[in-house]
Motif scaffolding. Structure first.
Motif, short mmCIF file in Angstrom:
data_model
loop_
_atom_site.label_atom_id
_atom_site.label_comp_id
_atom_site.label_asym_id
_atom_site.label_seq_id
_atom_site.Cartn_x
_atom_site.Cartn_y
_atom_site.Cartn_z
N SER A 28 0.95 -1.08 -0.10
CA SER A 28 0.00 0.18 -0.10
C SER A 28 0.81 1.13 -0.01
N VAL A 29 2.05 1.00 0.71
CA VAL A 29 2.77 2.20 0.64
C VAL A 29 3.62 2.55 -0.64
N SER A 30 3.84 1.42 -1.36
CA SER A 30 4.35 1.43 -2.53
C SER A 30 3.52 1.86 -3.65
N MET A 31 2.17 1.50 -3.51
CA MET A 31 1.26 1.97 -4.43
C MET A 31 0.92 3.57 -4.41
N GLY A 81 -3.60 7.40 -11.01
CA GLY A 81 -2.76 7.70 -9.91
C GLY A 81 -3.85 8.12 -8.75
N TYR A 82 -4.63 9.11 -9.17
CA TYR A 82 -5.84 9.38 -8.21
C TYR A 82 -6.51 8.14 -7.68
N LEU A 83 -6.84 7.52 -8.73
CA LEU A 83 -7.93 6.12 -8.32
C LEU A 83 -7.03 5.03 -7.22
N ALA A 84 -5.52 5.09 -7.66
CA ALA A 84 -4.82 4.12 -6.94
C ALA A 84 -4.80 4.79 -5.44
N ARG A 85 -4.62 6.15 -5.32
CA ARG A 85 -4.43 6.59 -3.91
C ARG A 85 -5.75 6.66 -3.37
N ALA A 86 -6.86 6.62 -3.90
CA ALA A 86 -8.18 6.48 -3.25
C ALA A 86 -8.41 5.07 -2.98
#
Length: 108
Positions: free
Chosen positions: A60-63, A76-81
């Motif tokens: 999760s930190v890597s993502m 990128g926004y979707l990955a962080r969400a």
């Protein structure tokens, strides 16, 4: 080992962290853990849970760190969400696990 370090430092492509590390490797680890856990003594089950937790934190930190490494910023926004939703879900699950007796006690 280079892929692990690269992802942790936020230099890997997002697709690799999300699809390979999170889904493919994570799925394999989860299936293996579910198959092995019932056959292991309690101390080894706890060690396995610790390894799963460490993997979850790492991925999760890597993502999060690799979220900018994509040609389409929306991914990128979707990955962080997704990462935030995953951590909220994990927190809710832990809450339920540790408060199950109080939550599901029937009135007398």
């Amino acid at each position: 080992m280079n892929a692990i370090k690269s992802a942790w430092q936020g230099r890997a492509p997002l697709w690799q962290v999300f699809w390979v590390h999170y889904w493919a490797v994570g799925g394999a680890i989860s299936v293996a853990a579910m198959a092995l856990a019932p056959r292991l003594p309690s101390p080894l089950q706890k060690a396995l849970l610790g390894l799963l937790l460490a993997w979850g934190v790492w991925v999760s930190v890597s993502m999060w760190r690799c979220a900018g490494n994509t040609s389409e910023p929306v991914f990128g926004y979707l990955a962080r969400a997704y990462t935030i939703a995953s951590w909220l879900g994990a927190a809710a699950l832990l809450y339920l696990i540790f408060n199950a007796d109080d939550l599901f006690r029937l009135p007398r």
